[in-house]
Design an enzyme around this catalytic site. Structure first.
Site, PDB file in Angstrom:
ATOM      1  N   CYS A   2       0.827  -1.195   0.000  1.00  0.00           N
ATOM      2  CA  CYS A   2       0.000   0.000   0.000  1.00  0.00           C
ATOM      3  C   CYS A   2       0.865   1.249   0.000  1.00  0.00           C
ATOM      4  O   CYS A   2       2.090   1.189   0.002  1.00  0.00           O
ATOM      5  CB  CYS A   2      -0.897   0.020   1.241  1.00  0.00           C
ATOM      6  N   LEU A  54      -3.398  -1.817  -2.194  1.00  0.00           N
ATOM      7  CA  LEU A  54      -3.224  -2.875  -3.184  1.00  0.00           C
ATOM      8  C   LEU A  54      -3.673  -4.157  -2.502  1.00  0.00           C
ATOM      9  O   LEU A  54      -3.013  -4.646  -1.578  1.00  0.00           O
ATOM     10  CB  LEU A  54      -1.763  -2.982  -3.629  1.00  0.00           C
ATOM     11  N   ILE A  56      -4.087  -7.750  -1.533  1.00  0.00           N
ATOM     12  CA  ILE A  56      -3.335  -8.995  -1.711  1.00  0.00           C
ATOM     13  C   ILE A  56      -3.895 -10.092  -0.812  1.00  0.00           C
ATOM     14  O   ILE A  56      -4.048 -11.240  -1.240  1.00  0.00           O
ATOM     15  CB  ILE A  56      -1.832  -8.782  -1.397  1.00  0.00           C
ATOM     16  N   GLU A  79       3.467  -6.586   4.388  1.00  0.00           N
ATOM     17  CA  GLU A  79       2.885  -7.886   4.724  1.00  0.00           C
ATOM     18  C   GLU A  79       3.516  -8.387   6.023  1.00  0.00           C
ATOM     19  O   GLU A  79       4.736  -8.290   6.199  1.00  0.00           O
ATOM     20  CB  GLU A  79       3.149  -8.929   3.626  1.00  0.00           C
TER      21      GLU A  79
END
Length: 639
Positions: A2, A54, A56, A79
């Site tokens: 992000c 984004l 995921i 992440e």
């Protein structure tokens, strides 16, 4: 993955933060998060957070800013690979989760561990968390430095973002050149943290956290992967087994995704190793390669094709021409934010764009393997000369200086740097300087006060000469070159195309183990990466195992003899560049290179990056306009 941005007016009782300002900052990061956007401003208008997503993991949830049970507010980029285990641990302590995304685990970890929550996170991350009860902002960057975090303080206001362009979108932040870092940039191809090329803007070093409250900003290092300076006593076979286990665990963790995952494949040992570790799912794996229409010596696509056929991957390629390189030059510098003068930025952008076009928003990359397991030929060459250099260092200081000074000025390149540093009593790290030697920097830069381009770590008692040069080299790689150059280039040019890049070789546990392996486990009998080769010998094909290292690069020497060289000549002749460099010396170098009388590509490339950056980010020339000018000249010259 992000983009995050935010403002905290800690020095004001009544804030002036508006949703419009946060939105303006946030939307400069739209490329980092095309799947969602959020803004939150507190009731008192002192705190504002913006986020671009984004998607995921947990595609349906995970919108940010995300809020905790006590009103905590979080924006997070990255992440958390251990979030399933950490979630179970927190649930056992009474935490109740509303989503399946890794973002929420940070909020609960903060509720239970406070500022020390960062010590429980394994992954790549940068985040900011507002605690309304303590009126304190907590922020952090991951231990290896995969994700960026930039910040500045302006008159009692703390601003942060994933990229400096978001900070520059705030009305209080002005783009001014930090001239003190110029020499360091020319030596290292990048500005070392915590400084940046912007005066007053800092980047958080890897493994560092901080807080901002009414007392101001405080930072501390919570984890240092470069701390160990003693070799492990372990056999090669045991080390290889441990490396294999840690690497397999790392790859498995980095497959965490609800979208397709691919591999950036050069055909070399590192990227092939990642494909080999995915051998059980290779038919479902997409691989991506990039080559050059005009540089067969740098084009590894034939080797990548062989690896793809061997493992049965779904393989894709893209070719970069000199015209395409010139067309995308200003866009490349725009996404760099501050100059990252590694030519690999260019092909990285093209291959990540290819992955996005093929519907693969997550890729694995081989960054870090050469630094961790000593894969560079220069390591092997310099280690062969260590006995002579150690003997040289035992000579009287005056004799060492005399011998080093006898090297002709015309030959004062990397070899001279090694000799001069040994004469001073402590050899430079084996990759330093990455770019310009000291003599050339002094010829090109207009004299002014500069920060030292290299700061070496403190020695420990009883270090041997070999131990010092080995750990100084690794410290340089992991404290500067990897986090601020190699990892930022892949962050910028994967995220420029809304792609998340993951680097399995840089799992912190693997790094801290392999970092302390003895030199002979990494170099031996003319071979590099000894322990890694042994660890993967049963799955990496012999053809790849025995290939001479080529290295991922770009044909900048050729490009700078064409229209890109014309653009450089125009840029270095400008009055703005003349404030920092001796333009007559620069113009002579450009002329010599374009005429083929010398190869100055590696010295000219960082200056080209700096000059384009200065025009776009400091002088305010729109990137598209600058590109149009260069392409128009290219067309006129062609006629």
């Amino acid at each position: 993955m992000c983009g995050i941005a935010g403002v905290y007016e800690y020095g004001r009782a009544v804030g002036r933060v508006t949703p419009e300002t946060i939105t303006q900052m946030r939307d400069t990061l739209g490329h980092r998060g095309p799947d969602g956007a959020g803004v939150h401003v507190t009731v008192d208008s002192r705190v504002g957070f913006g986020h671009r997503r984004l998607a995921i993991v947990d595609l349906a949830n995970g919108l940010q800013p995300m809020f905790g049970e006590g009103g905590e507010c979080l924006v997070f980029n990255g992440e958390i690979y251990n979030y399933p285990a950490l979630r179970r641990e927190l649930e056992a302590r009474g935490a109740r989760f509303r989503t399946d995304c890794d973002t929420e685990v940070i909020l609960h970890a903060y509720r239970h561990y406070g500022e020390r929550c960062v010590e429980h996170l394994i992954g790549m991350f940068a985040f900011a968390l507002w605690d309304p009860r303590a009126e304190r902002l907590l922020f952090a960057r991951d231990p290896v430095g995969e994700k960026p975090f930039y910040w500045t303080v302006q008159d009692g206001t703390f601003l942060f973002a994933s990229e400096t362009k978001a900070l520059l979108a705030h009305p209080r932040v002005v783009a001014e050149v930090n001239t003190s870092v110029l020499e360091s940039y020319l030596a290292n191809l990048v500005v070392p943290s915590p400084a940046t090329f912007y005066r007053g803007i800092s980047k958080l070093p890897p493994g560092t956290a901080g807080t901002c409250d009414a007392a101001g900003v405080r930072t501390w290092q919570y984890r240092d992967v470069t701390a160990g300076r003693s070799f492990l006593d372990v056999s090669l076979s045991d080390a290889a087994a441990r490396v294999r286990t840690l690497l397999e665990q790392s790859v498995q963790a980095r497959l965490m995704s609800d979208v397709p995952v691919g591999v950036l494949l050069s055909g070399g040992f590192d990227s092939t190793s990642l494909v080999a570790l995915l051998r059980d799912r290779a038919e479902r794996t997409s691989t991506f390669s990039v080559g050059f229409a005009d540089a067969p010596e740098l084009d590894e696509r034939h080797e990548a094709r062989w690896v793809a056929r061997h493992f049965g991957t779904d393989h894709h390629e893209v070719t970069v021409s000199p015209r395409q390189a010139l067309e995308t030059l200003t866009a490349m510098v725009h996404h760099q934010d501050e100059p990252l003068a590694d030519p690999v930025c260019m092909p990285l952008g093209f291959v990540c764009a290819l992955a996005r076009q093929r519907g693969v928003p997550v890729v694995l990359a081989g960054e870090g393997a050469d630094e961790l397991f000593w894969g560079y030929p220069i390591y092997e060459r310099l280690m062969r000369r260590q006995r002579e250099l150690q003997l040289f260092q035992r000579l009287p200081a005056g004799m060492r200086r005399l011998l080093a000074g006898a090297v002709p000025r015309s030959r004062r390149g990397r070899t001279f740097e090694v000799l001069a540093s040994a004469a001073a009593g402590r050899q430079y790290p084996m990759h330093y300087p990455l770019c310009m030697p000291t003599s050339l920097r002094s010829e090109l830069l207009i004299p002014r006060q500069y920060d030292p381009p290299l700061v070496q770590p403190a020695l420990i008692d009883g270090e041997t000469g070999l131990q010092t040069v080995a750990f100084d080299t690794q410290h340089y790689e992991f404290a500067l070159r990897l986090p601020e150059l190699l990892l930022m280039r892949i962050d910028r040019f994967s995220m420029a195309h809304s792609v998340e890049a993951r680097v399995p070789f840089l799992d912190p546990e693997l790094v801290e183990y392999a970092y302390r392996l003895p030199v002979h486990h990494k170099l031996g009998r003319g071979r590099t990466k000894v322990v890694l080769r042994q660890a993967l010998a049963d799955i990496v094909p012999e053809r790849v195992m025995n290939r001479r290292k080529q290295g991922f690069g770009a044909p900048i020497a050729h490009w700078l003899r064409g229209p890109m060289g014309d653009a450089l000549f125009d840029l270095v002749s400008s009055p703005a560049v003349g404030r920092y460099f001796r333009t007559s010396a620069l113009a002579q170098m450009v002329a010599e290179h374009r005429a083929g009388r010398a190869n100055h590509a590696w010295s000219l490339w960082p200056i080209l990056n700096f000059a384009v950056w200065h025009r776009v980010w400091v002088e305010g020339v729109p990137a598209d306009e600058l590109t149009e000018r260069m392409m128009r000249r290219c067309t006129v010259e062609a006629r």
